[in-house]
Design a protein around this motif. Structure first.
Motif, short mmCIF file in Angstrom:
data_model
loop_
_atom_site.label_atom_id
_atom_site.label_comp_id
_atom_site.label_asym_id
_atom_site.label_seq_id
_atom_site.Cartn_x
_atom_site.Cartn_y
_atom_site.Cartn_z
N LEU A 4 0.86 -1.20 0.00
CA LEU A 4 0.00 0.00 0.00
C LEU A 4 0.89 1.24 0.00
CD1 LEU A 4 -2.90 1.20 0.24
CD2 LEU A 4 -2.54 1.24 2.73
N ARG A 24 -1.56 -0.71 -4.19
CA ARG A 24 -2.69 0.21 -4.08
C ARG A 24 -2.19 1.56 -3.59
NH1 ARG A 24 -6.92 -2.96 -4.75
NH2 ARG A 24 -8.29 -1.16 -4.58
N LEU A 26 -3.13 5.01 -1.25
CA LEU A 26 -4.00 5.67 -0.28
C LEU A 26 -3.58 7.14 -0.22
CD1 LEU A 26 -6.24 5.20 1.86
CD2 LEU A 26 -4.43 4.83 3.54
N GLN A 34 -9.70 4.38 8.13
CA GLN A 34 -9.62 4.09 6.69
C GLN A 34 -8.35 3.31 6.37
OE1 GLN A 34 -10.17 8.20 5.53
NE2 GLN A 34 -12.08 7.72 4.45
N LEU A 35 -7.26 3.70 7.01
CA LEU A 35 -5.99 3.00 6.78
C LEU A 35 -6.12 1.53 7.22
CD1 LEU A 35 -2.95 2.68 6.22
CD2 LEU A 35 -2.48 3.81 8.41
N THR A 38 -8.38 -0.48 4.86
CA THR A 38 -7.72 -0.79 3.58
C THR A 38 -6.73 -1.94 3.76
OG1 THR A 38 -7.88 1.56 3.02
CG2 THR A 38 -6.44 0.22 1.64
N GLN A 41 -8.80 -5.19 4.26
CA GLN A 41 -9.54 -5.60 3.06
C GLN A 41 -8.63 -6.20 1.99
OE1 GLN A 41 -11.78 -2.42 1.27
NE2 GLN A 41 -12.40 -3.66 -0.48
N HIS A 42 -7.44 -5.60 1.82
CA HIS A 42 -6.57 -6.04 0.72
C HIS A 42 -5.36 -6.85 1.21
CE1 HIS A 42 -8.94 -3.66 -2.07
NE2 HIS A 42 -8.90 -2.67 -1.18
#
Lengths: 305, 305
Positions: A4, A24, A26, A34-35, A38, A41-42
């Motif tokens: 990320l 990805r 950010l 949010q961090l 993310t 999720q990934h």
């Protein structure tokens, strides 16, 4: 490896390392929630951190610990960005850029801005474009025979001194007493007030700390020689910007060149921006063609888990 | 001693040598008749000549011979300004400034303009004043690791090379074969086409002669490396200005910095003035605080008859 990128300029990456655009992104601003979301999720296990306005504190690190194996900063100083002890305790690897990575670039830039001010390059160029052929502007000063004061004799200060060696200047430096070794050839170690009152040109190259915060203040500016130029490639808050603007206005300070501001980006209505005795740049001294490439080489080179 | 100042800037004299404002002043433009009349009327025996658009030819010298004992030029090259043989025959003493008087100042200025272009100083400053904080401008190049080509290895070229020594550049120079001695340390002597095609930065420091007139032309500009910067501190006609403007426009040349023009003062509608890829100054490289003082010291110091 699931990467990320945090606060990374995609445009630079495309230009210098297109092959590395494989994770990805950010973008700032983002919340800790949010961090973490993310990352979960990934299944992110590597964080590549460039511009970062938050901090990996104890709490955030513990929320990330089951996923993240490496936090790789595109920063040189990371003390305020991460709780190193906690990261170590949790077995999260932390990497950063080497301290001396940009010292040549920043030194080159500092001397450029000094020369620009010293020779009156901006004014001559502007005059010609306005149809004035002004040979009696008296903005062109010789470097030879002048006194250059370098505040801070670390990697950058040393490089500045070495680049300026053949220019025929007397070079004064301030240096922390605990690091005081033998006096380097061609250089005179002095205290800060002496440097302030004897230098024609002053380059600020100290890190920002409690004791360097606004170290150039109203009192110092009144003690400068006539036509002194100050170059700041350190941090905006090394000087009292209000006192600098006032010094320029009153004529106690001839020119102020700065790559750094107390607030970045600086507002275009700021008094330093309104002044015609300043030379300004957007915290860019470090970022040359070759240093950007070198940065990516090192940053990606240490991305292994 | 009755002194007549010809084409001398009174403002500079007042600033640097107020005690020397003791003669009469003859401002340009003037005719030979006016000059002769002034000399006769005020029994002038010393001419101090600064900006001078005429020539002391055989005829003029013979009209002045009964009065003038010394013609003292504030020039370095006076071949085109006076018939030396005739002056000698008439017993008129002629003095001029030493050839190496300004080489440090001009070298410092050339490097300043090069650095300015190389770092993008003008653009960064302009952007900030327009409210743009543009860190991805990619106008900031490193000096370190680049190749600097110096065309002409006389007093100025040598000083440029010596000032640049610690900057980590490969330095190429062209040099007249008849002066070709051993290769100086850290410097590579090459021919002009090699210099043109291998340099990232080119500084023109040759005198204007028949064989250097427009020596940088359309063909050379097509052979430049990407992002080449040319600095001209020689004379405007060393380059083909039309070809330079075209090269900037087409992108074959990155930046052109010049202190000199084929026509001085340059017109503000000239294409070099209209371009945003030029850095311009009004033939001022030589004139610093210390060189002006030195000039007057020498110029007045040799005013004895």
């Amino acid at each position: 490896m699931n990467v990320l990128y945090i606060g990374v300029c995609k445009k630079n990456l495309e230009l210098y390392y297109p092959s590395y655009i494989r994770g990805r992104f950010l973008d700032s601003p983002f919340t800790d929630d949010q961090l973490v979301a993310t990352v979960k999720q990934h299944r992110i296990n590597v964080l590549m951190v460039d511009v970062f306005h938050s901090s990996f504190n104890k709490c955030l690190l513990n929320r990330l610990k089951d996923h993240v194996r490496l936090i790789n900063f595109s920063y040189q100083s990371i003390e305020s960005l991460i709780d190193m002890q906690e990261a170590k305790r949790l077995g999260i690897l932390v990497k950063k850029l080497p301290d001396d990575l940009y010292c040549n670039e920043v030194a080159e830039f500092a001397i450029t801005q000094l020369l620009c001010a010293c020779k009156g390059s901006f004014r001559f160029d502007r005059d010609i474009r306005n149809g004035e052929w002004n040979q009696a502007a008296h903005t062109n000063f010789s470097m030879n025979g002048k006194t250059l004061g370098i505040v801070g004799y670390g990697n950058i200060g040393k490089r500045i001194a070495s680049l300026c060696k053949p220019w025929g200047m007397k070079i004064l430096v301030t240096k922390k007493s605990r690091h005081m070794g033998p006096q380097p050839a061609g250089i005179t170690i002095v205290d800060f007030p002496t440097l302030i009152s004897q230098s024609d040109f002053i380059i600020l190259a100290v890190p920002i700390k409690k004791d360097t915060y606004q170290m150039v203040d109203r009192v110092h500016i009144q003690k400068l020689k006539k036509n002194t130029i100050i170059v700041n490639i350190s941090r905006g808050n090394i000087v009292d910007e209000k006192a600098i603007a006032e010094g320029l206005e009153k004529g106690n300070l001839y020119q102020y060149c700065t790559d750094v501001f107390s607030q970045e980006p600086i507002d275009k209505n700021h008094e330093l921006v309104k002044s015609n005795k300043t030379i300004l740049s957007p915290h860019i001294a470090w970022a040359t063609d070759s240093s950007l490439k070198k940065t990516y080489d090192i940053w990606f080179g240490q991305t292994t888990i």
